[in-house]
Write a protein that holds these residues in place. Structure first.
Motif: not given
Length: 662
Positions: A210-219, A251-256
């Motif tokens: 989950q944390s790696i996913g949100e970090n990739y979102i920020s990038l 996390g998924e809502a943030l990505r979308l």
């Protein structure tokens, strides 16, 4: 509002660092409760009580305190459990009194040293992990890394608990990330994932995905983010009622939302809110609500967005973080503005402006310190190169002097016998010395070129950072002031009725134009669309803004690799932006062509116009910041530039080759 995504992950990590989050939470709590009802030793009941206290710490502080007291009662007379109890008491005190909590963690570790069991070693590792994480939250990263490396990890290894060892390596990787040491970050992050895959600790592995996913979102790397969030979902599938699903939905809502898929984000939010009804007071629920607010605001459903925002404002846990306040204040201001409620918009904009100014002053000092460090580093590098060059020259002079003296001595002894051979040898020696000198000069030129490239890189990075800071200051500072002035003037017009309405309306129109121009300038200086839409969309927007009734712009984008590094995309955009600006300002052209293509690791740019030309035979003598900026960025990407143009003739062609990531 998306730029605070990593901060939200840090807040989530704070609660996870204090306690474990079992994936089968209900079954976990029920099994511990059943143990308390059985006839078991007090030490076993004390341990079950402490684990329940830890479990309820996130959702029900009253229950957490109740089970803590039960654990303390069962620990009486048992020195080991009393030492363990200090750790769980520290968890309870972490939010109320951090300093007292830190003292308890140290006391627990000291008391457990006399026990040599694996359980004692694990609890000691947990104490140091929580202690290190407090430093991490306070941005004392080096101290956190030292504690994890020299305290928490060795104790976790001795305890044999692979799950908690992986969690320590994960915190270690986060520390190196904050220090900008990404090579070490990758090493320890890979190690954490590898260990947790071997260990029977899916809750830790899910947290890392989950944390790696949100970090990739920020990038802005949404493909990689989805891959990690999907891995988290696979781990959670056997546990449909797990509280960790709330973190997945957030996390998924943030990505979308980052991908501008707002309807899909709202669908995910509704799933999360439905599950959140089973859990009370979780921070994950607030994170999901924030994504709902962002999606509604982006869809311009301002009344609904306003309602969600006001609900978040009332939540003390959520509003304890200044980054959350900034997002909500600004979002409510723009929501009320969209609803034509200028008085409320002014109120929230004023709150946002005051908080933003306070944070901007702090960030300005950090930026100044960063630029000073970069400047000193560049100066030190130049001194090192100069000293090395002087040393090399001295060594070469000494070698040449010794060689000449030896030749002269040999010639004096064998002058009559080997005059011819001595002369021949001397001539060859001179050639060798000359060749060495030429080689040395070439080495010096190569060193100087490499240093120039490094210096250009530092200058470009510093310039980009300064442009970003200035753009934010223009947008957040001057933009807010103009917006407030517009609101005040509009209210004044309504109060005055028809008196001087036409002149005042003209002034309001001028303010609107100024605000629009200010936003255009700030966005031009800080192309955030690169992370949102990509290079192609941004270049297309640039061409459309350059086109006019007098100038037709043709844009061609052929075979471009979508995986270009962010820094490469920024440099390409700046080069093209400068070339098009020069053409529109000076060429008086009617037609302009921009063509971008790629062949493996070579990126081709062609800019052609039918305007008046200039003397391109002496480009090194041409003055102007624009052309110098283009040449600096081309050199930084190890590329080549060719400009075909003649004075008093129509038409100019600029051909550029750049080396990029294949």
């Amino acid at each position: 509002m998306k730029k605070y995504g990593y901060t939200l992950f840090l807040i989530f990590s704070f609660f996870n660092a204090l306690s474990q989050m079992p994936l089968n939470g209900t079954h976990y709590a029920d099994s511990l409760t059943q143990q308390l009802k059985k006839e078991l030793p007090n030490a076993t009941k004390a341990k079950s009580s402490f684990l329940l206290s830890e479990f309820y710490l996130r959702t029900d502080t009253a229950k957490a305190e109740q089970y803590l007291q039960q654990g303390l009662a069962h620990s009486e007379g048992n020195s080991f459990m009393q030492a363990v109890s200090l750790y769980y008491k520290a968890l309870q005190m972490m939010a109320k009194n951090p300093e007292l909590a830190k003292k308890m963690l140290l006391q627990s570790d000291a008391s457990l040293k006399k026990f040599k069991t694996k359980e004692a070693l694990l609890v000691r590792s947990m104490c140091w992990h929580s202690y290190a994480f407090r430093h991490h939250l306070r941005n004392e990263i080096k101290e956190s890394i030292e504690i994890i490396l020299h305290k928490a990890i060795p104790l976790a290894i001795q305890s044999g608990d692979l799950g908690f060892l992986g969690k320590n390596y994960f915190l270690l990787s986060a520390g190196f990330k904050n220090l900008g040491q990404h090579a070490k970050e990758k090493i320890y992050l890979t190690k954490a994932v590898s260990i947790l895959k071997k260990a029977n600790a899916p809750q830790y592995l899910a947290m890392i995905y989950q944390s790696i996913g949100e970090n990739y979102i920020s990038l802005g790397k949404l493909k990689e983010a989805k891959s990690n969030l999907d891995s988290m979902m696979i781990l959670l599938k056997p546990y449909p009622q797990s509280e960790m699903w709330l973190e997945y939905y957030a996390g998924e809502a943030l990505r979308l939302n980052t991908a501008l898929q707002f309807d899909s984000a709202l669908t995910v939010v509704e799933k999360g809110m439905l599950l959140a009804k089973r859990f009370k007071g979780t921070y994950a629920e607030k994170r999901i609500l924030l994504q709902k607010f962002y999606a509604l605001h982006s869809k311009e459903d301002f009344p609904e967005a306003k309602n969600v925002g006001l609900a978040l404002v009332k939540d003390k846990q959520f509003m304890a973080w200044e980054t959350n306040k900034l997002q909500i204040y600004y979002g409510l201001a723009t929501s009320y503005e969209g609803m034509k409620n200028k008085q409320s918009a002014y109120k929230w904009l004023k709150l946002y402006s005051g908080l933003s100014d306070s944070l901007s002053n702090s960030k300005l000092k950090e930026t100044a310190n960063l630029l000073e460090v970069k400047y000193r580093t560049a100066e030190n590098q130049k001194k090192i190169v100069a000293l090395n060059a002087e040393n090399e020259k001295a060594k070469l002079a000494t070698k040449n002097s010794r060689l000449v003296n030896w030749l002269l001595g040999l010639a004096s002894i064998f002058l009559l016998i080997v005059a011819f051979f001595g002369w021949l040898f001397y001539r060859n020696s001179k050639k060798l010395a000359l060749q060495k000198d030429l080689n040395h000069q070439q080495e010096l030129k190569d060193i100087d070129r490499q240093q120039q490239i490094k210096l250009v890189q530092v200058m470009l990075n510093a310039k980009e950072d300064e442009q970003n800071r200035l753009a934010r200051d223009l947008h957040d500072g001057l933009g807010c002031m103009l917006a407030i002035a517009k609101l005040n003037l509009t209210d004044y017009i309504h109060e005055q009725g028809n008196n001087n309405t036409l002149e005042l309306q003209n002034i309001v129109t001028q303010l609107d134009t100024s605000i629009g121009e200010l936003r255009r300038i700030s966005h031009n200086m800080m192309p955030e669309m690169l992370l949102k839409l990509g290079l192609k969309a941004l270049l297309k927007d640039l061409c459309e803004s350059a086109a006019s009734a007098a100038l037709k712009v043709d844009f061609q984008y052929l075979g471009i690799n979508n995986n270009l590094l962010a820094q490469e995309q920024i440099n390409i955009y700046r080069i093209i932006q400068e070339a098009i600006t020069n053409a529109t300002k000076h060429a008086q052209a009617q037609n302009l062509l921009l063509q971008c293509s790629q062949n493996e690791d070579v990126f081709f740019i062609t800019v052609e116009d039918d305007g008046k030309g200039f003397d391109a035979t002496h480009l090194d003598k041409v003055e102007g910041i624009g052309l110098n900026n283009i040449k600096s960025r081309v050199e930084y990407l190890k590329g080549k530039i060719e400009i075909l143009s003649e004075r008093n003739k129509r038409g100019t062609s600029i051909n550029i080759e750049l080396y990029v990531t294949a």
